[in-house]
Design an enzyme around this catalytic site. Structure first.
Site: not given
Length: 462
Positions: A335, A394
Protein backbone atom coordinates in the site's frame (compact mmCIF):
# COMPACT_ATOMS: atom_id res chain seq x y z
CA UNK A 1 -11.93 0.65 -33.45
CA UNK A 2 -13.11 -2.91 -32.84
CA UNK A 3 -12.07 -6.07 -34.69
CA UNK A 4 -15.17 -6.08 -36.90
CA UNK A 5 -14.52 -2.51 -38.03
CA UNK A 6 -10.87 -3.35 -38.72
CA UNK A 7 -11.94 -6.28 -40.89
CA UNK A 8 -14.20 -4.00 -42.92
CA UNK A 9 -11.37 -1.59 -43.77
CA UNK A 10 -9.70 -1.81 -47.15
CA UNK A 11 -5.98 -2.60 -47.37
CA UNK A 12 -5.24 1.07 -48.01
CA UNK A 13 -7.36 2.16 -45.03
CA UNK A 14 -5.69 -0.38 -42.75
CA UNK A 15 -2.27 0.86 -43.79
CA UNK A 16 -3.35 4.47 -43.21
CA UNK A 17 -4.70 3.62 -39.76
CA UNK A 18 -1.52 1.76 -38.79
CA UNK A 19 0.51 4.79 -39.83
CA UNK A 20 -1.70 7.00 -37.64
CA UNK A 21 -1.02 4.69 -34.69
CA UNK A 22 2.75 5.00 -35.29
CA UNK A 23 2.51 8.80 -35.54
CA UNK A 24 0.44 8.98 -32.37
CA UNK A 25 3.00 6.89 -30.48
CA UNK A 26 5.95 8.93 -31.76
CA UNK A 27 4.22 12.23 -31.07
CA UNK A 28 3.31 11.29 -27.49
CA UNK A 29 6.73 9.95 -26.48
CA UNK A 30 8.69 12.07 -23.99
CA UNK A 31 12.30 11.44 -22.95
CA UNK A 32 12.09 9.88 -19.44
CA UNK A 33 15.21 11.75 -18.30
CA UNK A 34 13.35 15.05 -18.63
CA UNK A 35 11.11 14.10 -15.72
CA UNK A 36 14.24 13.96 -13.55
CA UNK A 37 15.73 17.14 -15.03
CA UNK A 38 12.61 19.16 -14.23
CA UNK A 39 11.93 17.38 -10.90
CA UNK A 40 8.45 16.39 -12.07
CA UNK A 41 6.33 14.81 -9.33
CA UNK A 42 4.97 12.00 -11.50
CA UNK A 43 1.70 10.67 -10.15
CA UNK A 44 1.80 13.67 -7.79
CA UNK A 45 4.38 11.80 -5.69
CA UNK A 46 7.85 12.83 -4.60
CA UNK A 47 11.02 10.77 -5.12
CA UNK A 48 10.21 8.74 -1.99
CA UNK A 49 6.74 7.85 -3.24
CA UNK A 50 4.97 10.20 -0.83
CA UNK A 51 1.98 12.13 -2.12
CA UNK A 52 2.47 15.83 -2.91
CA UNK A 53 0.36 18.00 -0.60
CA UNK A 54 -2.38 19.55 -2.75
CA UNK A 55 -5.17 20.23 -0.26
CA UNK A 56 -6.55 20.02 3.27
CA UNK A 57 -9.38 17.87 4.64
CA UNK A 58 -11.05 17.01 7.93
CA UNK A 59 -13.00 14.08 6.53
CA UNK A 60 -10.51 11.26 7.04
CA UNK A 61 -6.93 10.51 8.02
CA UNK A 62 -4.77 7.62 6.83
CA UNK A 63 -1.88 6.75 9.18
CA UNK A 64 0.92 4.34 8.30
CA UNK A 65 3.97 5.88 9.99
CA UNK A 66 4.92 8.08 12.95
CA UNK A 67 7.66 10.67 13.18
CA UNK A 68 10.65 9.88 15.41
CA UNK A 69 13.30 12.64 15.45
CA UNK A 70 12.48 13.55 11.86
CA UNK A 71 12.44 9.92 10.70
CA UNK A 72 9.34 8.12 9.53
CA UNK A 73 8.89 4.92 11.49
CA UNK A 74 6.44 2.23 10.28
CA UNK A 75 3.48 1.58 12.59
CA UNK A 76 0.33 -0.51 12.45
CA UNK A 77 -2.06 1.34 10.18
CA UNK A 78 -4.95 3.41 11.45
CA UNK A 79 -7.87 4.97 9.58
CA UNK A 80 -9.93 7.82 11.00
CA UNK A 81 -13.30 9.13 9.81
CA UNK A 82 -13.90 12.71 11.01
CA UNK A 83 -11.34 12.07 13.78
CA UNK A 84 -12.82 8.76 14.97
CA UNK A 85 -10.84 5.53 14.64
CA UNK A 86 -12.68 3.24 12.20
CA UNK A 87 -11.92 0.18 14.34
CA UNK A 88 -13.70 1.84 17.28
CA UNK A 89 -16.60 2.95 15.05
CA UNK A 90 -17.17 -0.62 13.86
CA UNK A 91 -16.82 -2.05 17.37
CA UNK A 92 -19.42 0.48 18.51
CA UNK A 93 -22.07 -0.78 16.09
CA UNK A 94 -22.74 -3.80 18.28
CA UNK A 95 -25.82 -5.57 16.93
CA UNK A 96 -27.07 -2.55 15.00
CA UNK A 97 -27.53 -3.32 11.31
CA UNK A 98 -27.25 0.21 9.90
CA UNK A 99 -23.49 0.66 10.30
CA UNK A 100 -22.90 2.02 6.80
CA UNK A 101 -25.75 4.51 7.09
CA UNK A 102 -24.38 5.73 10.44
CA UNK A 103 -20.91 6.05 8.89
CA UNK A 104 -22.35 8.05 6.00
CA UNK A 105 -23.94 10.45 8.48
CA UNK A 106 -20.58 10.87 10.20
CA UNK A 107 -18.73 11.55 6.94
CA UNK A 108 -21.25 14.10 5.71
CA UNK A 109 -21.93 15.97 8.93
CA UNK A 110 -18.75 15.53 10.96
CA UNK A 111 -20.25 13.99 14.08
CA UNK A 112 -21.68 10.71 15.32
CA UNK A 113 -25.51 10.78 15.23
CA UNK A 114 -27.71 10.44 18.25
CA UNK A 115 -30.29 7.64 18.11
CA UNK A 116 -32.97 10.10 16.98
CA UNK A 117 -30.71 11.66 14.33
CA UNK A 118 -29.75 8.20 13.06
CA UNK A 119 -33.37 7.11 12.72
CA UNK A 120 -34.35 10.34 10.94
CA UNK A 121 -31.39 10.04 8.58
CA UNK A 122 -32.21 6.43 7.71
CA UNK A 123 -35.83 7.45 7.10
CA UNK A 124 -34.65 10.13 4.65
CA UNK A 125 -32.44 7.65 2.77
CA UNK A 126 -35.17 5.02 2.49
CA UNK A 127 -37.56 7.65 1.12
CA UNK A 128 -35.01 8.63 -1.55
CA UNK A 129 -33.89 5.18 -2.67
CA UNK A 130 -36.68 4.44 -5.16
CA UNK A 131 -36.24 4.68 -8.93
CA UNK A 132 -39.13 5.36 -11.29
CA UNK A 133 -40.29 2.75 -13.77
CA UNK A 134 -39.50 5.20 -16.57
CA UNK A 135 -35.87 5.56 -15.43
CA UNK A 136 -35.52 1.80 -15.09
CA UNK A 137 -36.96 1.23 -18.56
CA UNK A 138 -35.41 4.13 -20.46
CA UNK A 139 -31.94 4.24 -18.85
CA UNK A 140 -30.94 1.05 -17.07
CA UNK A 141 -32.59 -1.48 -19.40
CA UNK A 142 -31.37 0.08 -22.64
CA UNK A 143 -27.90 -0.33 -24.18
CA UNK A 144 -26.66 -2.54 -21.35
CA UNK A 145 -22.90 -2.64 -20.90
CA UNK A 146 -20.61 -5.59 -20.23
CA UNK A 147 -18.85 -3.42 -17.64
CA UNK A 148 -21.30 -2.28 -14.99
CA UNK A 149 -19.18 0.74 -14.08
CA UNK A 150 -20.10 2.20 -17.47
CA UNK A 151 -23.75 1.45 -16.72
CA UNK A 152 -23.33 3.30 -13.42
CA UNK A 153 -21.82 6.34 -15.13
CA UNK A 154 -24.59 6.41 -17.73
CA UNK A 155 -27.28 6.19 -15.07
CA UNK A 156 -25.73 8.85 -12.84
CA UNK A 157 -25.40 11.26 -15.75
CA UNK A 158 -28.99 10.53 -16.78
CA UNK A 159 -30.25 11.50 -13.32
CA UNK A 160 -29.29 15.05 -14.30
CA UNK A 161 -32.26 15.06 -16.71
CA UNK A 162 -34.63 14.01 -13.91
CA UNK A 163 -33.51 16.81 -11.59
CA UNK A 164 -35.46 20.08 -11.68
CA UNK A 165 -32.44 22.03 -10.41
CA UNK A 166 -29.34 20.08 -11.52
CA UNK A 167 -26.77 22.87 -11.92
CA UNK A 168 -27.21 24.71 -8.62
CA UNK A 169 -24.04 24.12 -6.58
CA UNK A 170 -25.20 25.72 -3.35
CA UNK A 171 -24.68 23.49 -0.32
CA UNK A 172 -28.39 22.71 0.36
CA UNK A 173 -28.96 21.61 -3.23
CA UNK A 174 -25.76 19.55 -3.45
CA UNK A 175 -26.59 17.88 -0.11
CA UNK A 176 -30.01 16.94 -1.50
CA UNK A 177 -28.41 15.51 -4.62
CA UNK A 178 -25.79 13.69 -2.56
CA UNK A 179 -28.36 11.98 -0.36
CA UNK A 180 -30.31 10.91 -3.44
CA UNK A 181 -27.19 9.42 -5.05
CA UNK A 182 -26.18 7.57 -1.87
CA UNK A 183 -29.70 6.12 -1.62
CA UNK A 184 -30.09 5.22 -5.29
CA UNK A 185 -26.63 3.82 -6.10
CA UNK A 186 -27.37 0.34 -4.67
CA UNK A 187 -30.52 0.03 -6.78
CA UNK A 188 -28.83 1.29 -9.93
CA UNK A 189 -25.95 -1.15 -9.46
CA UNK A 190 -28.07 -4.24 -8.76
CA UNK A 191 -30.60 -3.39 -11.50
CA UNK A 192 -27.74 -2.84 -13.97
CA UNK A 193 -26.45 -6.30 -13.12
CA UNK A 194 -29.91 -7.84 -13.54
CA UNK A 195 -30.21 -6.16 -16.96
CA UNK A 196 -26.75 -7.41 -17.89
CA UNK A 197 -27.59 -10.93 -16.73
CA UNK A 198 -30.77 -10.89 -18.80
CA UNK A 199 -29.58 -9.29 -22.02
CA UNK A 200 -25.95 -10.47 -22.12
CA UNK A 201 -26.14 -13.85 -20.32
CA UNK A 202 -29.69 -14.80 -21.30
CA UNK A 203 -30.72 -15.09 -17.66
CA UNK A 204 -34.04 -14.37 -15.99
CA UNK A 205 -34.82 -10.68 -15.52
CA UNK A 206 -35.54 -10.09 -11.85
CA UNK A 207 -36.28 -6.61 -10.49
CA UNK A 208 -37.22 -6.20 -6.83
CA UNK A 209 -38.14 -3.04 -5.00
CA UNK A 210 -36.03 -2.47 -1.87
CA UNK A 211 -37.60 -3.13 1.51
CA UNK A 212 -38.03 -0.14 3.80
CA UNK A 213 -37.11 -2.16 6.88
CA UNK A 214 -33.79 -3.35 5.41
CA UNK A 215 -30.40 -1.67 5.61
CA UNK A 216 -28.50 -0.88 2.41
CA UNK A 217 -26.39 -4.02 2.84
CA UNK A 218 -29.50 -6.16 3.42
CA UNK A 219 -31.25 -4.69 0.38
CA UNK A 220 -28.26 -5.42 -1.88
CA UNK A 221 -28.43 -9.10 -0.95
CA UNK A 222 -32.24 -9.13 -1.06
CA UNK A 223 -32.46 -7.55 -4.53
CA UNK A 224 -29.58 -9.60 -5.91
CA UNK A 225 -30.68 -13.08 -4.86
CA UNK A 226 -33.53 -14.94 -6.53
CA UNK A 227 -35.01 -16.04 -3.20
CA UNK A 228 -34.12 -12.80 -1.40
CA UNK A 229 -32.75 -14.78 1.56
CA UNK A 230 -29.55 -14.11 3.52
CA UNK A 231 -28.11 -14.82 6.95
CA UNK A 232 -27.50 -12.23 9.65
CA UNK A 233 -23.74 -12.76 9.32
CA UNK A 234 -23.83 -12.26 5.54
CA UNK A 235 -25.59 -8.90 5.90
CA UNK A 236 -23.25 -7.88 8.74
CA UNK A 237 -20.13 -8.70 6.73
CA UNK A 238 -21.35 -6.80 3.65
CA UNK A 239 -22.25 -3.83 5.86
CA UNK A 240 -18.69 -3.83 7.27
CA UNK A 241 -17.30 -3.94 3.73
CA UNK A 242 -19.32 -0.84 2.85
CA UNK A 243 -18.05 0.97 5.95
CA UNK A 244 -14.40 0.12 5.25
CA UNK A 245 -14.60 1.28 1.63
CA UNK A 246 -16.64 4.43 2.30
CA UNK A 247 -13.70 6.80 2.55
CA UNK A 248 -9.92 6.78 2.43
CA UNK A 249 -8.48 10.30 2.46
CA UNK A 250 -8.55 13.02 -0.15
CA UNK A 251 -5.53 11.82 -2.09
CA UNK A 252 -6.78 8.57 -3.61
CA UNK A 253 -7.38 8.86 -7.34
CA UNK A 254 -11.18 8.89 -7.42
CA UNK A 255 -11.60 11.24 -4.45
CA UNK A 256 -8.98 13.61 -5.84
CA UNK A 257 -10.97 13.48 -9.08
CA UNK A 258 -14.03 14.58 -7.08
CA UNK A 259 -12.11 17.61 -5.79
CA UNK A 260 -10.65 18.49 -9.21
CA UNK A 261 -13.96 18.30 -11.06
CA UNK A 262 -15.92 19.99 -8.27
CA UNK A 263 -13.45 22.89 -8.24
CA UNK A 264 -14.47 23.72 -11.81
CA UNK A 265 -18.02 24.49 -10.66
CA UNK A 266 -19.69 21.63 -12.52
CA UNK A 267 -22.83 19.79 -11.42
CA UNK A 268 -22.98 16.93 -8.91
CA UNK A 269 -23.87 14.25 -11.46
CA UNK A 270 -20.88 15.08 -13.66
CA UNK A 271 -18.54 15.13 -10.66
CA UNK A 272 -19.66 11.74 -9.35
CA UNK A 273 -19.62 10.19 -12.84
CA UNK A 274 -16.01 11.34 -13.18
CA UNK A 275 -15.16 9.73 -9.85
CA UNK A 276 -16.78 6.47 -10.98
CA UNK A 277 -14.71 6.63 -14.16
CA UNK A 278 -11.57 6.88 -12.03
CA UNK A 279 -12.63 4.01 -9.78
CA UNK A 280 -13.26 1.80 -12.81
CA UNK A 281 -9.53 1.79 -13.60
CA UNK A 282 -7.83 -1.52 -12.75
CA UNK A 283 -5.10 0.36 -10.87
CA UNK A 284 -7.75 1.66 -8.46
CA UNK A 285 -11.08 -0.08 -7.95
CA UNK A 286 -10.55 -3.37 -9.75
CA UNK A 287 -7.69 -4.70 -7.64
CA UNK A 288 -9.75 -7.27 -5.73
CA UNK A 289 -10.69 -8.94 -9.02
CA UNK A 290 -7.00 -9.46 -9.72
CA UNK A 291 -6.56 -10.97 -6.26
CA UNK A 292 -9.40 -13.40 -6.88
CA UNK A 293 -8.02 -14.52 -10.21
CA UNK A 294 -4.53 -14.88 -8.77
CA UNK A 295 -5.81 -17.15 -6.00
CA UNK A 296 -7.76 -19.22 -8.52
CA UNK A 297 -4.48 -19.66 -10.38
CA UNK A 298 -2.62 -20.62 -7.18
CA UNK A 299 -5.30 -23.16 -6.29
CA UNK A 300 -5.09 -24.67 -9.75
CA UNK A 301 -1.29 -25.03 -9.80
CA UNK A 302 -0.59 -25.95 -6.16
CA UNK A 303 -1.69 -29.42 -5.09
CA UNK A 304 -1.29 -28.93 -1.32
CA UNK A 305 -2.67 -25.61 -0.10
CA UNK A 306 -1.21 -26.22 3.35
CA UNK A 307 2.35 -26.83 2.10
CA UNK A 308 4.25 -23.60 2.80
CA UNK A 309 7.21 -24.57 0.63
CA UNK A 310 5.05 -25.37 -2.39
CA UNK A 311 3.04 -22.14 -2.03
CA UNK A 312 6.19 -20.02 -1.59
CA UNK A 313 7.81 -21.62 -4.60
CA UNK A 314 4.81 -20.68 -6.72
CA UNK A 315 4.69 -17.14 -5.29
CA UNK A 316 8.33 -16.73 -6.35
CA UNK A 317 7.35 -17.83 -9.85
CA UNK A 318 4.69 -15.12 -9.86
CA UNK A 319 7.26 -12.54 -8.74
CA UNK A 320 9.66 -13.76 -11.45
CA UNK A 321 6.94 -13.25 -14.10
CA UNK A 322 6.85 -16.99 -14.78
CA UNK A 323 3.32 -17.61 -13.51
CA UNK A 324 -0.21 -16.17 -13.41
CA UNK A 325 -0.37 -13.00 -15.56
CA UNK A 326 3.43 -12.59 -15.90
CA UNK A 327 3.28 -9.09 -14.42
CA UNK A 328 5.53 -9.98 -11.48
CA UNK A 329 3.00 -8.81 -8.89
CA UNK A 330 1.39 -10.51 -5.92
CA UNK A 331 -1.91 -8.68 -5.95
CA UNK A 332 -3.43 -7.45 -2.70
CA UNK A 333 -0.01 -6.94 -1.12
CA UNK A 334 1.43 -3.49 -0.45
CA UNK A 335 0.00 0.00 0.00
CA UNK A 336 1.15 3.54 -0.71
CA UNK A 337 0.65 4.67 2.91
CA UNK A 338 0.23 1.63 5.16
CA UNK A 339 3.39 -0.25 6.13
CA UNK A 340 3.02 -2.81 8.94
CA UNK A 341 -0.71 -3.33 8.41
CA UNK A 342 -3.79 -1.99 6.64
CA UNK A 343 -6.47 -1.56 9.34
CA UNK A 344 -9.21 -2.31 6.81
CA UNK A 345 -7.58 -5.64 5.95
CA UNK A 346 -7.13 -6.47 9.64
CA UNK A 347 -10.83 -5.86 10.35
CA UNK A 348 -12.09 -7.56 7.20
CA UNK A 349 -9.91 -10.61 7.83
CA UNK A 350 -11.74 -11.30 11.11
CA UNK A 351 -15.12 -11.20 9.38
CA UNK A 352 -13.80 -13.25 6.45
CA UNK A 353 -12.78 -15.95 8.93
CA UNK A 354 -16.24 -16.04 10.51
CA UNK A 355 -17.91 -16.14 7.11
CA UNK A 356 -15.60 -18.91 5.88
CA UNK A 357 -16.68 -21.01 8.87
CA UNK A 358 -20.36 -20.44 8.06
CA UNK A 359 -19.73 -21.32 4.40
CA UNK A 360 -17.47 -24.32 5.05
CA UNK A 361 -14.53 -22.60 3.30
CA UNK A 362 -11.94 -22.77 6.08
CA UNK A 363 -9.41 -24.42 3.75
CA UNK A 364 -9.58 -21.49 1.33
CA UNK A 365 -9.29 -18.98 4.18
CA UNK A 366 -6.21 -20.81 5.49
CA UNK A 367 -4.60 -20.45 2.06
CA UNK A 368 -5.24 -16.71 2.12
CA UNK A 369 -3.65 -16.51 5.57
CA UNK A 370 -0.61 -18.48 4.38
CA UNK A 371 -0.07 -16.27 1.33
CA UNK A 372 -0.51 -13.11 3.43
CA UNK A 373 2.00 -14.39 5.98
CA UNK A 374 4.70 -15.28 3.43
CA UNK A 375 4.20 -12.90 0.50
CA UNK A 376 5.38 -9.72 2.25
CA UNK A 377 8.80 -11.17 3.11
CA UNK A 378 9.19 -12.70 -0.35
CA UNK A 379 8.45 -9.35 -2.00
CA UNK A 380 10.90 -7.52 0.26
CA UNK A 381 13.66 -10.05 -0.43
CA UNK A 382 13.04 -10.22 -4.16
CA UNK A 383 12.77 -6.46 -4.66
CA UNK A 384 15.44 -5.63 -2.03
CA UNK A 385 12.97 -3.38 -0.23
CA UNK A 386 13.31 -2.08 3.31
CA UNK A 387 9.75 -0.79 3.73
CA UNK A 388 7.46 -3.53 5.13
CA UNK A 389 4.84 -4.91 2.76
CA UNK A 390 1.41 -5.70 4.21
CA UNK A 391 -1.85 -7.03 2.82
CA UNK A 392 -4.25 -4.29 1.77
CA UNK A 393 -8.05 -4.33 1.92
CA UNK A 394 -8.34 -5.81 -1.58
CA UNK A 395 -6.58 -8.97 -0.39
CA UNK A 396 -9.68 -10.20 1.46
CA UNK A 397 -12.57 -8.18 -0.03
CA UNK A 398 -12.90 -10.22 -3.23
CA UNK A 399 -12.83 -13.44 -1.21
CA UNK A 400 -15.60 -12.08 1.01
CA UNK A 401 -17.72 -11.02 -1.99
CA UNK A 402 -17.30 -14.48 -3.53
CA UNK A 403 -18.42 -16.16 -0.30
CA UNK A 404 -21.46 -13.85 -0.34
CA UNK A 405 -22.30 -15.06 -3.83
CA UNK A 406 -21.81 -11.61 -5.32
CA UNK A 407 -20.90 -11.88 -9.03
CA UNK A 408 -17.54 -10.47 -10.09
CA UNK A 409 -19.26 -7.91 -12.31
CA UNK A 410 -20.53 -6.22 -9.15
CA UNK A 411 -17.24 -6.13 -7.20
CA UNK A 412 -16.24 -2.62 -8.32
CA UNK A 413 -19.81 -1.20 -8.36
CA UNK A 414 -20.15 -2.22 -4.70
CA UNK A 415 -16.96 -0.24 -4.07
CA UNK A 416 -18.70 2.72 -5.75
CA UNK A 417 -21.89 2.20 -3.70
CA UNK A 418 -19.74 2.60 -0.61
CA UNK A 419 -17.31 5.30 -1.77
CA UNK A 420 -20.02 7.66 -3.02
CA UNK A 421 -20.51 8.66 0.63
CA UNK A 422 -16.88 9.77 0.75
CA UNK A 423 -17.01 11.44 -2.66
CA UNK A 424 -20.09 13.48 -1.71
CA UNK A 425 -18.48 14.47 1.59
CA UNK A 426 -15.40 15.74 -0.23
CA UNK A 427 -17.50 17.52 -2.86
CA UNK A 428 -19.34 19.39 -0.12
CA UNK A 429 -16.05 20.17 1.64
CA UNK A 430 -14.65 21.61 -1.60
CA UNK A 431 -17.76 23.76 -2.11
CA UNK A 432 -17.96 24.97 1.50
CA UNK A 433 -14.36 26.16 1.38
CA UNK A 434 -14.81 27.82 -2.03
CA UNK A 435 -11.35 26.96 -3.27
CA UNK A 436 -9.77 27.95 -6.56
CA UNK A 437 -10.10 25.74 -9.59
CA UNK A 438 -7.43 23.03 -9.29
CA UNK A 439 -4.88 23.60 -12.01
CA UNK A 440 -1.45 21.93 -11.66
CA UNK A 441 1.32 22.82 -14.09
CA UNK A 442 2.74 20.83 -16.99
CA UNK A 443 6.12 21.84 -18.41
CA UNK A 444 6.25 22.09 -22.19
CA UNK A 445 9.32 20.18 -23.47
CA UNK A 446 8.61 20.25 -27.20
CA UNK A 447 10.08 22.65 -29.77
CA UNK A 448 8.54 25.70 -31.40
CA UNK A 449 8.47 25.27 -35.18
CA UNK A 450 7.59 27.39 -38.22
CA UNK A 451 4.26 26.72 -39.91
CA UNK A 452 4.42 24.78 -43.21
CA UNK A 453 2.10 25.25 -46.16
CA UNK A 454 0.18 22.05 -46.94
CA UNK A 455 2.09 21.62 -50.22
CA UNK A 456 5.46 21.61 -48.43
CA UNK A 457 4.75 19.45 -45.36
CA UNK A 458 5.99 16.07 -46.57
CA UNK A 459 9.54 17.18 -47.13
CA UNK A 460 9.79 19.85 -44.45
CA UNK A 461 8.63 17.72 -41.48
CA UNK A 462 10.49 14.46 -42.18
Amino acid sequence: MNNQQMMELTTVEKSAFEELVKQCTRSGSIDPSLYVDYDVKRGLRDSNGNGVLTGLTEISDVVGTRSDNGRKVPVDGELYFQGFNVAEIIAGFGDRKYGFEETTYLLLFGKLPTEEQRKNFIHILTDLEELSGAFLRDVIMKATSTNLMNSLMKSILSLYSYDENPDDVCVPNVLRQSLQLIAKMPLISVYAYQAYRHYKLDGTLMIKNPRKDYSIAENILYMLRDDGQFTELEAKVLDICLVLHAEHGGGNNSTFTTHVVTSSGTDTYSAIAASIASLKGPKHGGANLKVQRMFADIMEHCSDWENKDEICEYLLKILDKQAFDHAGLIYGMGHAVYTLSDPRAVILKKFAKSLSEEKGMQKEFALYELVEREAGNLIMQKRQMFKPVCANVDFYSGFVYSMLGIPEELFTPIFAISRVSGWCSHRLEELVNAGKIIRPAYKYVGHHRPYYDINNRDCEQK
